[in-house]
Design a protein around this motif. Sequence first.
Motif, PDB file in Angstrom:
ATOM      1  N   ASN A 176      25.638 -68.581  63.979  1.00 10.28           N
ATOM      2  CA  ASN A 176      26.369 -69.590  64.738  1.00 10.28           C
ATOM      3  C   ASN A 176      25.757 -69.807  66.125  1.00 10.28           C
ATOM      4  O   ASN A 176      25.764 -70.916  66.643  1.00 10.28           O
ATOM      5  N   GLN A 177      25.194 -68.757  66.731  1.00  7.29           N
ATOM      6  CA  GLN A 177      24.537 -68.917  68.020  1.00  7.29           C
ATOM      7  C   GLN A 177      23.236 -69.699  67.867  1.00  7.29           C
ATOM      8  O   GLN A 177      22.919 -70.555  68.693  1.00  7.29           O
ATOM      9  N   ASN A 235      24.143 -73.310  67.503  1.00  5.50           N
ATOM     10  CA  ASN A 235      24.540 -73.898  68.784  1.00  5.50           C
ATOM     11  C   ASN A 235      23.321 -74.248  69.628  1.00  5.50           C
ATOM     12  O   ASN A 235      23.275 -75.310  70.251  1.00  5.50           O
ATOM     13  N   ASN A 279      28.965 -72.306  76.520  1.00  3.53           N
ATOM     14  CA  ASN A 279      29.741 -71.079  76.727  1.00  3.53           C
ATOM     15  C   ASN A 279      29.516 -70.068  75.607  1.00  3.53           C
ATOM     16  O   ASN A 279      29.526 -68.863  75.846  1.00  3.53           O
ATOM     17  N   LYS A 280      29.299 -70.532  74.392  1.00  2.39           N
ATOM     18  CA  LYS A 280      29.071 -69.636  73.256  1.00  2.39           C
ATOM     19  C   LYS A 280      27.738 -68.909  73.346  1.00  2.39           C
ATOM     20  O   LYS A 280      27.574 -67.832  72.778  1.00  2.39           O
TER      21      LYS A 280
END
Length: 60
Positions: A18-19, A22, A48-49
Amino acid sequence: MGKIKVTLVKSAIKRPKNQKLNLEALGLRKMNQVVEHENTPNVLGMVNKVKHLVSVEETK
């Protein structure tokens, strides 16, 4: 709305999927690459992630 400059300062190797997704959605693929985005809640949430991998500067 202003703009922000996002710079990739740490590698995405060995990071959760998921990072990585992003970072790709932000347009960051290589180290020290800089992209400019509008300062919207959606973009700020993505930043922010991955805040531990990027640096952020506000521009006009």
